[in-house]
Design a protein around this motif. Structure first.
Motif, PDB file in Angstrom:
ATOM      1  N   GLU A   1      -2.943 -24.012 -28.034  1.00 57.52           N
ATOM      2  CA  GLU A   1      -1.934 -22.986 -27.781  1.00 57.52           C
ATOM      3  C   GLU A   1      -0.756 -23.284 -28.700  1.00 57.52           C
ATOM      4  OE1 GLU A   1       0.295 -20.328 -27.354  1.00 57.52           O
ATOM      5  OE2 GLU A   1       1.336 -22.035 -26.469  1.00 57.52           O
ATOM      6  N   PRO A   2      -0.854 -22.860 -29.974  1.00 59.77           N
ATOM      7  CA  PRO A   2       0.174 -23.223 -30.951  1.00 59.77           C
ATOM      8  C   PRO A   2       1.339 -22.256 -31.043  1.00 59.77           C
ATOM      9  CG  PRO A   2      -1.644 -22.138 -32.056  1.00 59.77           C
ATOM     10  CD  PRO A   2      -1.997 -22.169 -30.581  1.00 59.77           C
ATOM     11  N   THR A   3       1.424 -21.252 -30.145  1.00 61.77           N
ATOM     12  CA  THR A   3       2.436 -20.216 -30.292  1.00 61.77           C
ATOM     13  C   THR A   3       3.720 -20.503 -29.537  1.00 61.77           C
ATOM     14  OG1 THR A   3       1.670 -18.936 -28.390  1.00 61.77           O
ATOM     15  CG2 THR A   3       0.594 -18.518 -30.511  1.00 61.77           C
ATOM     16  N   GLY A   4       3.669 -21.419 -28.544  1.00 58.42           N
ATOM     17  CA  GLY A   4       4.838 -21.681 -27.728  1.00 58.42           C
ATOM     18  C   GLY A   4       4.898 -20.861 -26.465  1.00 58.42           C
ATOM     19  N   LEU A   5       3.835 -20.123 -26.148  1.00 58.43           N
ATOM     20  CA  LEU A   5       3.812 -19.359 -24.904  1.00 58.43           C
ATOM     21  C   LEU A   5       3.874 -20.308 -23.709  1.00 58.43           C
ATOM     22  CD1 LEU A   5       1.061 -16.694 -25.722  1.00 58.43           C
ATOM     23  CD2 LEU A   5       3.535 -16.322 -25.540  1.00 58.43           C
ATOM     24  N   PRO A   6       4.507 -19.903 -22.609  1.00 60.82           N
ATOM     25  CA  PRO A   6       4.577 -20.776 -21.429  1.00 60.82           C
ATOM     26  C   PRO A   6       3.186 -21.115 -20.909  1.00 60.82           C
ATOM     27  CG  PRO A   6       6.094 -18.924 -21.237  1.00 60.82           C
ATOM     28  CD  PRO A   6       5.223 -18.635 -22.422  1.00 60.82           C
ATOM     29  N   LEU A   7       3.049 -22.303 -20.385  1.00 58.55           N
ATOM     30  CA  LEU A   7       1.779 -22.746 -19.812  1.00 58.55           C
ATOM     31  C   LEU A   7       1.842 -22.573 -18.296  1.00 58.55           C
ATOM     32  CD1 LEU A   7       1.277 -26.025 -21.874  1.00 58.55           C
ATOM     33  CD2 LEU A   7       0.121 -23.840 -22.232  1.00 58.55           C
ATOM     34  N   GLU A   8       0.922 -21.806 -17.753  1.00 55.95           N
ATOM     35  CA  GLU A   8       0.879 -21.619 -16.317  1.00 55.95           C
ATOM     36  C   GLU A   8       0.335 -22.886 -15.651  1.00 55.95           C
ATOM     37  OE1 GLU A   8       2.046 -19.065 -14.636  1.00 55.95           O
ATOM     38  OE2 GLU A   8       2.704 -18.126 -16.513  1.00 55.95           O
ATOM     39  N   PRO A   9       0.765 -23.186 -14.403  1.00 59.24           N
ATOM     40  CA  PRO A   9       0.195 -24.339 -13.693  1.00 59.24           C
ATOM     41  C   PRO A   9      -1.327 -24.231 -13.614  1.00 59.24           C
ATOM     42  CG  PRO A   9       2.127 -23.510 -12.543  1.00 59.24           C
ATOM     43  CD  PRO A   9       1.825 -22.511 -13.619  1.00 59.24           C
ATOM     44  N   TRP A  10      -1.995 -25.350 -13.743  1.00 57.03           N
ATOM     45  CA  TRP A  10      -3.446 -25.385 -13.746  1.00 57.03           C
ATOM     46  C   TRP A  10      -3.915 -26.161 -12.516  1.00 57.03           C
ATOM     47  CZ3 TRP A  10       0.017 -27.547 -16.981  1.00 57.03           C
ATOM     48  CH2 TRP A  10       0.116 -28.939 -17.004  1.00 57.03           C
ATOM     49  N   PRO A  11      -5.156 -25.931 -12.087  1.00 57.73           N
ATOM     50  CA  PRO A  11      -5.642 -26.629 -10.890  1.00 57.73           C
ATOM     51  C   PRO A  11      -5.765 -28.131 -11.118  1.00 57.73           C
ATOM     52  CG  PRO A  11      -7.416 -25.380 -11.934  1.00 57.73           C
ATOM     53  CD  PRO A  11      -6.142 -24.986 -12.622  1.00 57.73           C
ATOM     54  N   THR A  12      -5.352 -28.903 -10.129  1.00 55.38           N
ATOM     55  CA  THR A  12      -5.437 -30.364 -10.199  1.00 55.38           C
ATOM     56  C   THR A  12      -6.095 -30.867  -8.912  1.00 55.38           C
ATOM     57  OG1 THR A  12      -3.196 -30.475  -9.316  1.00 55.38           O
ATOM     58  CG2 THR A  12      -3.435 -30.665 -11.694  1.00 55.38           C
ATOM     59  N   PRO A  13      -7.396 -31.026  -8.921  1.00 54.25           N
ATOM     60  CA  PRO A  13      -8.070 -31.507  -7.712  1.00 54.25           C
ATOM     61  C   PRO A  13      -7.603 -32.899  -7.338  1.00 54.25           C
ATOM     62  CG  PRO A  13      -9.538 -31.609  -9.611  1.00 54.25           C
ATOM     63  CD  PRO A  13      -8.316 -30.864 -10.057  1.00 54.25           C
ATOM     64  N   PHE A  14      -7.660 -33.208  -6.048  1.00 53.64           N
ATOM     65  CA  PHE A  14      -7.234 -34.536  -5.607  1.00 53.64           C
ATOM     66  C   PHE A  14      -8.146 -35.595  -6.215  1.00 53.64           C
ATOM     67  CE2 PHE A  14      -7.273 -38.225  -2.859  1.00 53.64           C
ATOM     68  CZ  PHE A  14      -5.915 -38.448  -2.671  1.00 53.64           C
ATOM     69  N   CYS A  15      -7.556 -36.583  -6.853  1.00 51.98           N
ATOM     70  CA  CYS A  15      -8.321 -37.662  -7.480  1.00 51.98           C
ATOM     71  C   CYS A  15      -7.714 -39.001  -7.082  1.00 51.98           C
ATOM     72  CB  CYS A  15      -8.314 -37.526  -9.007  1.00 51.98           C
ATOM     73  SG  CYS A  15      -9.142 -36.054  -9.622  1.00 51.98           S
ATOM     74  N   LYS A  16      -8.528 -40.009  -7.120  1.00 52.10           N
ATOM     75  CA  LYS A  16      -8.103 -41.330  -6.701  1.00 52.10           C
ATOM     76  C   LYS A  16      -7.146 -41.957  -7.710  1.00 52.10           C
ATOM     77  CE  LYS A  16     -12.419 -42.337  -4.230  1.00 52.10           C
ATOM     78  NZ  LYS A  16     -13.600 -43.230  -4.161  1.00 52.10           N
ATOM     79  N   VAL A  17      -6.399 -42.933  -7.235  1.00 50.40           N
ATOM     80  CA  VAL A  17      -5.549 -43.745  -8.094  1.00 50.40           C
ATOM     81  C   VAL A  17      -6.350 -44.971  -8.519  1.00 50.40           C
ATOM     82  CG1 VAL A  17      -3.435 -45.108  -8.251  1.00 50.40           C
ATOM     83  CG2 VAL A  17      -3.448 -42.955  -6.957  1.00 50.40           C
ATOM     84  N   GLU A  18      -6.357 -45.222  -9.801  1.00 53.87           N
ATOM     85  CA  GLU A  18      -7.113 -46.344 -10.373  1.00 53.87           C
ATOM     86  C   GLU A  18      -6.143 -47.418 -10.860  1.00 53.87           C
ATOM     87  OE1 GLU A  18     -10.089 -47.206 -14.197  1.00 53.87           O
ATOM     88  OE2 GLU A  18      -9.277 -45.192 -13.822  1.00 53.87           O
ATOM     89  N   LEU A  19      -6.352 -48.643 -10.445  1.00 59.02           N
ATOM     90  CA  LEU A  19      -5.547 -49.757 -10.941  1.00 59.02           C
ATOM     91  C   LEU A  19      -6.274 -50.383 -12.127  1.00 59.02           C
ATOM     92  CD1 LEU A  19      -2.952 -51.417 -10.445  1.00 59.02           C
ATOM     93  CD2 LEU A  19      -4.352 -53.004  -9.112  1.00 59.02           C
ATOM     94  N   VAL A  20      -5.661 -50.310 -13.284  1.00 59.40           N
ATOM     95  CA  VAL A  20      -6.271 -50.796 -14.525  1.00 59.40           C
ATOM     96  C   VAL A  20      -5.716 -52.178 -14.846  1.00 59.40           C
ATOM     97  CG1 VAL A  20      -6.623 -50.343 -16.980  1.00 59.40           C
ATOM     98  CG2 VAL A  20      -6.540 -48.430 -15.351  1.00 59.40           C
ATOM     99  N   GLU A  21      -6.571 -53.167 -14.834  1.00 61.25           N
ATOM    100  CA  GLU A  21      -6.158 -54.541 -15.136  1.00 61.25           C
ATOM    101  C   GLU A  21      -6.244 -54.849 -16.629  1.00 61.25           C
ATOM    102  OE1 GLU A  21      -4.880 -56.574 -13.065  1.00 61.25           O
ATOM    103  OE2 GLU A  21      -5.416 -55.850 -11.057  1.00 61.25           O
ATOM    104  N   ASP A  22      -7.208 -54.219 -17.327  1.00 62.00           N
ATOM    105  CA  ASP A  22      -7.381 -54.438 -18.766  1.00 62.00           C
ATOM    106  C   ASP A  22      -7.415 -53.068 -19.432  1.00 62.00           C
ATOM    107  OD1 ASP A  22      -8.317 -54.910 -21.376  1.00 62.00           O
ATOM    108  OD2 ASP A  22      -9.410 -56.711 -20.760  1.00 62.00           O
TER     109      ASP A  22
END
Length: 320
Positions: free
Chosen positions: A121-142
């Motif tokens: 989307e290279p024109t600068g048009l506003p981005l509408e909110p997109w769906p964000t399904p519930f996802c787990k939190v991941e703790l990254v050690e490396d």
């Protein structure tokens, strides 16, 4: 939680108002939004003349590069977390709330992040909110090891605890504009865990003119040269040295494939030789060697382009 959002701006006048709007309209309100115009020549900061929200601070400076600009934003930030947002990208309205959820799940993490999505989307048009399904939190050690699976974050989906930043002698390495963000995230990941919400709460625009993310160098970027040396001299913690050397070797294999796509067989073999100590028993290294020795150049080029497109799609798939 008090989030300071730092937006480096350079010649993105079409997009910056949308980026600021996405920062201000969070369900968890930001503490402040700091926009630093790094010597734009397209009237960048003027695009925000209509913004009267007292949480927004706009600073103009002579062009100093993205690293120096982000560093100035860090120094100015008064919140207890510093989040970053490129001027042509956008947050989902629940982005900061997602980071707060990551903090609640993993209070020991000094870096909070979410996954992201890429749109053309290279024109600068506003981005509408997109769906964000519930996802787990991941703790990254490396973080390097995790990165080789797929990239779990980007510069527009990260926040760092300000207290951790103040303990560092170097933030973003100034004078560099490729990999300077990865260098920062990996150094932070060496010091403390990273908590990632495995859902796309940030949007990155692709194919924007002047975007640094579109640059693909055909040599080792400075941050990987440093990473290799630091792994050998012990500067990187012992628990992460093997993955650091492995990460560098994988990039060398990628450079070999890029060289093949340009018909440079000898250069490809050079990079494979550099990666050999960590790659001899690796299928990816072996396959690339076979390509360098036997595959016609045109076929190698088409295969590399297909692989890059597939990898970009895979990197954005949420991990449930």
């Amino acid at each position: 939680m008090k989030f300071s959002i730092v937006i480096p701006l350079y010649n993105k006048s079409r997009f910056v108002a949308g980026a600021v709007h996405s920062a201000l309209t969070q369900s968890l309100a930001p503490h402040e939004v700091i926009v630093i115009d790094d010597g734009s020549t397209d009237g960048g900061a003027d695009a925000l003349a209509h913004v009267t929200d007292p949480r927004v601070r706009i600073v103009r400076q002579d062009n100093a590069g993205v690293s120096a600009t982000r560093n100035r934003g860090i120094a100015m930030a008064t919140g207890d977390w510093v989040a970053f947002l490129d001027a042509d990208d956008a947050y989902h309205p629940e982005f900061l709330a997602a980071l707060a959820r990551a903090h609640a799940a993993c209070p020991e993490a000094d870096v909070l992040a979410t996954r992201y999505r890429t749109v053309y989307e290279p024109t600068g048009l506003p981005l509408e909110p997109w769906p964000t399904p519930f996802c787990k939190v991941e703790l990254v050690e490396d973080l390097r090891l995790r990165w080789m699976k797929n990239s779990p974050l980007c510069s527009s989906s990260v926040a760092v605890r300000k207290a951790r930043l103040m303990q560092m002698t170097t933030w973003f390495v100034e004078g560099e504009s490729y990999g300077e963000d990865l260098d920062m995230w990996f150094r932070l990941g060496d010091q403390a865990p990273v908590a990632v919400v495995n859902g796309p709460f940030a949007t990155v625009r692709s194919a924007v003119p002047g975007s640094l993310s579109s640059i693909r160098p055909n040599t080792m970027p400075p941050f990987l040269v440093r990473m290799h040396q630091q792994a050998l001299d012990g500067s990187i913690p012992a628990r992460h040295r093997a993955s650091a050397l492995w990460f560098v070797a994988q990039h060398q294999v990628s450079l070999a494939r890029e060289a093949l796509s340009m018909g440079q067989r000898l250069r490809a073999l050079h990079w494979l030789l550099m990666a050999a100590p960590r790659g001899l028993l690796n299928r990816r290294w072996q396959m690339t060697l076979a390509m360098a020795l036997f595959m016609p150049v045109g076929v190698a080029d088409r295969w590399q382009r297909w692989r890059l497109r597939s990898a970009e799609v895979f990197a954005q798939e949420p991990v449930q």
